[in-house]
Write a protein that holds these residues in place. Structure first.
Motif, PDB file in Angstrom:
ATOM      1  N   MET A 155      -1.185   0.169 -11.397  1.00 53.36           N
ATOM      2  CA  MET A 155      -2.597   0.399 -11.110  1.00 53.36           C
ATOM      3  C   MET A 155      -3.447  -0.852 -11.328  1.00 53.36           C
ATOM      4  O   MET A 155      -4.525  -0.800 -11.889  1.00 53.36           O
ATOM      5  N   LEU A 156      -2.962  -1.975 -10.864  1.00 56.35           N
ATOM      6  CA  LEU A 156      -3.692  -3.234 -10.968  1.00 56.35           C
ATOM      7  C   LEU A 156      -4.261  -3.590  -9.597  1.00 56.35           C
ATOM      8  O   LEU A 156      -3.532  -3.599  -8.604  1.00 56.35           O
ATOM      9  N   GLU A 157      -5.539  -3.890  -9.560  1.00 56.09           N
ATOM     10  CA  GLU A 157      -6.173  -4.248  -8.290  1.00 56.09           C
ATOM     11  C   GLU A 157      -5.485  -5.454  -7.659  1.00 56.09           C
ATOM     12  O   GLU A 157      -5.339  -5.536  -6.441  1.00 56.09           O
ATOM     13  N   SER A 158      -5.026  -6.372  -8.475  1.00 63.24           N
ATOM     14  CA  SER A 158      -4.367  -7.581  -7.963  1.00 63.24           C
ATOM     15  C   SER A 158      -3.029  -7.282  -7.293  1.00 63.24           C
ATOM     16  O   SER A 158      -2.565  -8.065  -6.463  1.00 63.24           O
ATOM     17  N   ASP A 159      -2.392  -6.159  -7.631  1.00 62.86           N
ATOM     18  CA  ASP A 159      -1.117  -5.777  -7.021  1.00 62.86           C
ATOM     19  C   ASP A 159      -1.286  -4.822  -5.845  1.00 62.86           C
ATOM     20  O   ASP A 159      -0.320  -4.522  -5.143  1.00 62.86           O
ATOM     21  N   ALA A 160      -2.491  -4.333  -5.631  1.00 59.40           N
ATOM     22  CA  ALA A 160      -2.743  -3.404  -4.538  1.00 59.40           C
ATOM     23  C   ALA A 160      -2.798  -4.156  -3.212  1.00 59.40           C
ATOM     24  O   ALA A 160      -3.140  -5.340  -3.161  1.00 59.40           O
ATOM     25  N   ARG A 161      -2.456  -3.448  -2.151  1.00 61.27           N
ATOM     26  CA  ARG A 161      -2.582  -4.049  -0.819  1.00 61.27           C
ATOM     27  C   ARG A 161      -3.704  -3.326  -0.076  1.00 61.27           C
ATOM     28  O   ARG A 161      -3.930  -2.140  -0.265  1.00 61.27           O
ATOM     29  N   GLU A 162      -4.392  -4.065   0.753  1.00 58.68           N
ATOM     30  CA  GLU A 162      -5.442  -3.476   1.563  1.00 58.68           C
ATOM     31  C   GLU A 162      -4.796  -2.803   2.772  1.00 58.68           C
ATOM     32  O   GLU A 162      -3.898  -3.361   3.385  1.00 58.68           O
ATOM     33  N   LEU A 163      -5.289  -1.621   3.089  1.00 56.12           N
ATOM     34  CA  LEU A 163      -4.770  -0.910   4.245  1.00 56.12           C
ATOM     35  C   LEU A 163      -5.338  -1.527   5.526  1.00 56.12           C
ATOM     36  O   LEU A 163      -6.510  -1.915   5.573  1.00 56.12           O
ATOM     37  N   ALA A 164      -4.507  -1.594   6.545  1.00 61.26           N
ATOM     38  CA  ALA A 164      -4.955  -2.094   7.839  1.00 61.26           C
ATOM     39  C   ALA A 164      -5.976  -1.123   8.434  1.00 61.26           C
ATOM     40  O   ALA A 164      -5.988   0.072   8.103  1.00 61.26           O
ATOM     41  N   ALA A 165      -6.841  -1.627   9.292  1.00 58.97           N
ATOM     42  CA  ALA A 165      -7.899  -0.807   9.887  1.00 58.97           C
ATOM     43  C   ALA A 165      -7.348   0.397  10.641  1.00 58.97           C
ATOM     44  O   ALA A 165      -7.951   1.477  10.640  1.00 58.97           O
ATOM     45  N   ASP A 166      -6.183   0.247  11.254  1.00 53.42           N
ATOM     46  CA  ASP A 166      -5.606   1.342  12.030  1.00 53.42           C
ATOM     47  C   ASP A 166      -4.576   2.164  11.243  1.00 53.42           C
ATOM     48  O   ASP A 166      -3.951   3.066  11.788  1.00 53.42           O
ATOM     49  N   GLU A 167      -4.395   1.864   9.975  1.00 52.43           N
ATOM     50  CA  GLU A 167      -3.399   2.553   9.151  1.00 52.43           C
ATOM     51  C   GLU A 167      -3.930   3.888   8.636  1.00 52.43           C
ATOM     52  O   GLU A 167      -5.052   3.972   8.154  1.00 52.43           O
ATOM     53  N   ASP A 168      -3.110   4.923   8.769  1.00 55.29           N
ATOM     54  CA  ASP A 168      -3.478   6.253   8.295  1.00 55.29           C
ATOM     55  C   ASP A 168      -3.516   6.258   6.774  1.00 55.29           C
ATOM     56  O   ASP A 168      -2.632   5.711   6.121  1.00 55.29           O
ATOM     57  N   VAL A 169      -4.549   6.889   6.203  1.00 55.48           N
ATOM     58  CA  VAL A 169      -4.678   6.915   4.750  1.00 55.48           C
ATOM     59  C   VAL A 169      -4.118   8.190   4.131  1.00 55.48           C
ATOM     60  O   VAL A 169      -4.282   8.430   2.951  1.00 55.48           O
ATOM     61  N   GLY A 170      -3.448   8.976   4.901  1.00 59.61           N
ATOM     62  CA  GLY A 170      -2.774  10.153   4.359  1.00 59.61           C
ATOM     63  C   GLY A 170      -3.637  11.324   4.325  1.00 59.61           C
ATOM     64  O   GLY A 170      -3.650  12.246   3.685  1.00 59.61           O
TER      65      GLY A 170
END
Length: 60
Positions: free
Chosen positions: A45-60
Motif C-alpha cells: 500500500m505504498l503510493e510509490s509502488d502503485a501504478r496509474e491506470l491507463a485512460a482506457d483501462e477498466d477499473v473493475g
C-alpha cells in the motif's frame, strides 16, 4: 486475499474504498485510478509502488 482484510483496507492517498482484481493481483482505487500490487498475498500500500491506470483501462 482475506475478505476481512479487504474490508478494512483503504487507499492510502484518498482513504477511499479499494476493489480487488484477482486476475492482476492488485487492489484498485477507482477515485485515484491507482493499482496497488499484491505480492505473496500481502498488499503493498505504498503510493510509490502503485501504478496509474491507463485512460482506457477498466477499473473493475
Amino acid at each position: 486475499m482475506d475478505a476481512k482484510l479487504l474490508e478494512i483496507l483503504v487507499c492510502p492517498v484518498c482513504k477511499g474504498p479499494l476493489v480487488l482484481r484477482k486476475d492482476a493481483q492488485e487492489l484498485v482505487c477507482k477515485g485515484d485510478r491507482l493499482a496497488f500490487p499484491i505480492r505473496d498475498d500481502i498488499p503493498v500500500m505504498l503510493e510509490s509502488d502503485a501504478r496509474e491506470l491507463a485512460a482506457d483501462e477498466d477499473v473493475g
